[in-house]
Design an enzyme around this catalytic site. Structure first.
Site, mmCIF file in Angstrom:
data_model
loop_
_atom_site.group_PDB
_atom_site.id
_atom_site.type_symbol
_atom_site.label_atom_id
_atom_site.label_comp_id
_atom_site.label_asym_id
_atom_site.label_seq_id
_atom_site.Cartn_x
_atom_site.Cartn_y
_atom_site.Cartn_z
ATOM 1 N N ASP A 1 -13.733 0.659 10.661
ATOM 2 C CA ASP A 1 -14.120 0.794 9.251
ATOM 3 C C ASP A 1 -14.473 -0.570 8.651
ATOM 4 O O ASP A 1 -14.057 -0.885 7.537
ATOM 5 C CB ASP A 1 -12.991 1.452 8.454
ATOM 6 N N LYS B 1 0.850 -1.186 0.000
ATOM 7 C CA LYS B 1 0.000 0.000 0.000
ATOM 8 C C LYS B 1 0.886 1.236 0.000
ATOM 9 O O LYS B 1 1.649 1.461 0.944
ATOM 10 C CB LYS B 1 -0.904 -0.002 1.232
#
Length: 730
Positions: free
Chosen positions: A136, A42
């Site tokens: 989340d 990422k």
């Protein structure tokens, strides 16, 4: 998705192969480690690199992801939050996201929906036990991997014991799946906020739509805070569990532990979304194929009919479920005690006595460091129980009460799966890992200590190639009065006298290969692979050599179609389970290989399907225990399934046979006893330690000492009980 112009060629030394997706915070690439293992890297968008608030948040993401790396998340491989453009590499998990699956194939139903719910609850429990709040949970952050669901992206998570960072002027979360407190008071968000999000996620998985529906995110946020959820299309059994999760007040929701109890007791046939009602979709199916994930958002929400009043979470409900579970276990146990059938009588009749003076006990064997992972394994000899692993080279306890006789500690941090080697009549053998601040010591040594006093007798450097070759960490094995081990330079097999350490023989590996010892009853094999295959993490063509135990001389080579994992001996043949790979991704076991040492012939039998889980062998039968507790018995001579039994022990390792029973146990210390005849559950205990479930590949944790069993659980916890009086489940 191929790389684009302007994409870097590598990040942090990891060559990039493809784009996996891009979002508001960064881009995720597929890359490779030096050994060829796939990782997801990422890379944070460049414009965030100068944002001090964001750098703090990214550091928190890396720290949170490291804390929860386990069976239900993507393990962190590497990271540099201080780089000019911060990045993090995690294990690559193949599979579609829940959002992609529902968009393509519709919602889940039946056993697939139940397994998803249990897997996500297990993930949430382990995340919370690590002291992290995810904040989340949403369909695009759940990957449906072949081994079960995986929770990813801890970008806005936080440690429960840290102050919440609220980024100025930015919404932190995804409104359809946020809790009321997350929308109203972000600093007060705790673990039960994740429980609310999981409730919305399960509604989405079951119906294809969330429990709150509006065209505007502002109206949707209002519904989350003030209105009741729409649950009319949710299967009734699941709805009864989801409703308390969606309570407006955090204290009215179950904890992740309580939620897991409820989900485990749901019926297998949950049903699915009402095909004639709102929110219906195409029949769902959990993704078990390997597909490269591409970013797809959750499907559009729609308003569902059939609203039901919200109910307060009642702990009494969990108690009722637990009592029901206890009742089933006690009924099975009573059948054995009373001899209600012939099988129960034979079990009781075949048992050895308890150790003299035995009473149930529980002990913690302390190692060199408190943060050493759970690695203890034990062997029993009379009233002596020898254990080792983690920060413990070896320890001796008394089987009747668990009292400690001596302990020898290891200063370093061990490799995963490094356990006790074994014991002879006068010596105990374990591994010592060099301390991080001691570069002069061998990285790994086999150490022998006197069985009576714990005094060190000798030590020798040992290599660490066995897991790459055989799929199991077994660089040294005890055979009679000798220990056969890989030498320090990874160049030969050595047989040493277990007590004196004298080298009886040393046999170099065949040219260009690395080897590992494989015990097979009274026989010994060397399993070898080329260095090129080991470096590529793809041992597809292993070779077996029978080893003369007196001289170390290698027999003629026997080629095996791999990758294959040695299991044990049945009918005089060495049994291996062949692994099924899709590219470089492991998918389970698809066939049995049997090696006849006399003729050097290898016979293969296809299994009825590919079995994923932890393999083992006892009394000539192969067993595979899955992450969700399913245990399957396989006939190694034909590859046919003998029986399959769903248990309550997720991620169990085993089997261990004793007293006419098979024992399987997980890191939590939960144990199930099964009948080898048909897999009938004789009894199940409750958890005894705070450990992770869903583990795969672990070696057996149960040791039989007469009629007592000694169980190794998380955090170096040992406990023992009488098999006729097991601790009650619940």
């Amino acid at each position: 998705m191929s790389l684009r112009a302007g994409d870097p060629a590598e990040i942090g030394g990891y060559p990039l192969e493809a784009r996996l997706g891009s979002g508001g915070m960064g881009t995720v690439f597929l890359a490779r480690t030096a050994s060829g293992r796939p990782v997801a890297v990422k890379l944070i968008h460049r414009h965030f690199a100068e944002d001090d608030e964001f750098r703090i948040r990214f550091r928190q993401e890396v720290a949170a992801a490291r804390r929860v790396s386990g069976a239900f998340t993507a393990a962190v491989v590497d990271a540099d939050p201080e780089a000019d453009q911060p990045w993090m590499a995690t294990a690559y998990i193949e599979g579609r996201t829940l959002a992609q699956h529902c968009a393509a194939d519709g919602p889940l139903s039946g056993a697939k929906l139940r397994n998803l719910a249990i897997g996500l609850a297990e993930a949430l429990r382990d995340i919370h036990r690590a002291g992290v709040v995810h904040r989340d949970l949403k369909p695009s952050n759940v990957v449906l991997s072949p081994e079960g669901p995986r929770v990813i992206d801890f970008g806005i998570s936080r440690a429960a014991d840290q102050e919440t960072l609220t980024m100025t002027g930015r919404i932190i979360g995804t409104p359809p799946f946020m809790s009321p407190e997350q929308l109203q008071s972000p600093r007060d968000v705790g673990p039960r906020s994740d429980v609310f999000s999981l409730g919305t996620l399960l509604v989405y998985a079951a119906t294809g739509s969330g429990p709150f529906g509006a065209d505007s995110p502002y109206l949707m946020a209002y519904q989350v805070v003030h209105e009741e959820p729409s649950l009319g299309a949710v299967p009734e059994a699941l709805r009864a569990v989801v409703e308390p999760c969606l309570a407006k007040e955090p204290g009215e929701r179950p904890s992740s532990d309580e939620l897991l109890v409820l989900l485990r007791n749901l019926p297998v046939d949950l049903g699915g979304a009402d095909a004639a009602g709102p929110g219906a979709g195409r029949p769902g199916d959990m993704a078990t194929q390997h597909l490269s994930p591409t970013p797809v958002g959750p499907g559009a929400a729609s308003t569902l009919g059939g609203r039901r009043p919200r109910h307060r979470w009642r702990p009494a409900l969990a108690v009722a479920v637990a009592v029901a579970a206890i009742g089933g276990s006690v009924a099975a146990l009573n059948a054995v005690r009373s001899g209600g059938d012939d099988r129960g009588k034979s079990v009781a009749a075949s048992e050895a006595p308890l150790p003299d003076g035995f009473r149930p006990w529980r002990k913690v064997v302390l190692g060199g460091r408190e943060d050493i992972p759970d690695e203890l394994r034990c062997v029993a000899r009379g009233d002596a129980v020898y254990c080792g692993g983690g920060g413990v080279v070896a320890a001796r306890l008394r089987a009747h009460d668990g009292s400690r006789v001596w302990t020898v500690k290891s200063p370093g941090v061990p490799a995963q799966g490094v356990h006790l080697v074994g014991a002879t009549g006068d010596a105990v053998l374990g591994y010592r890992i060099a301390a991080e601040d001691d570069p002069g010591s061998p990285p790994t040594e086999v150490v022998a200590v006197d069985a009576t006093s714990g005094r060190e007798l000798w030590s020798a450097p040992s290599g660490a190639q066995s897991q790459a070759v055989t799929g199991r960490t077994q660089d040294a094995v005890v055979l009679g009065s000798a220990v056969v081990m890989v030498d320090g330079p990874d160049s030969r097999l050595e047989a040493r006298d277990a007590h004196s350490g004298a080298v009886r023989w040393a046999t170099p590996f065949p040219g260009g290969t690395q080897c590992a010892p494989v015990p097979a009853g009274p026989r010994l094999f060397a399993m070898c692979a080329t260095r090129a295959e080991i470096d590529a993490v793809a041992v597809r063509h292993p070779t077996l050599y029978e080893v003369d135990r007196a001289s170390g001389k290698l027999g003629a080579p026997i080629a095996v179609d791999g990758p294959a994992v040695p299991m044990g001996v049945a009918g005089g043949t060495l049994v291996l389970l062949r692994e099924h790979l899709d590219g470089v991704a492991w998918d389970g076991y698809d066939s049995v290989a049997r090696v006849d040492p006399a003729s050097r012939e290898v016979t293969y039998s296809r299994l009825g399907r590919t079995y994923a889980g932890t393999p083992g062998m006892a009394d000539g039968t192969v067993y595979v225990s899955g992450q969700t507790g399913l245990v399957t018995a396989i006939d190694p001579s034909t590859g046919r399934q003998r029986w399959s039994r769903q248990t309550d022990v997720e991620g169990a390792s085993g089997p261990v046979a004793g007293g006419g029973r098979l024992y399987f146990s997980s890191a939590t210390g939960r144990v199930v006893a099964l009948s080898p005849h048909d897999g009938a559950t004789l009894w199940t205990t409750g958890p005894r330690a705070d450990g992770l479930t869903g583990e795969q590949g672990a070696s057996p944790r149960v040791t039989v000492a007469g009629r007592a069993v000694i169980v190794a659980a998380a955090k170096n916890t040992l406990f023992a009980f009488d098999t006729r009086k097991p601790p009650r489940a619940g």
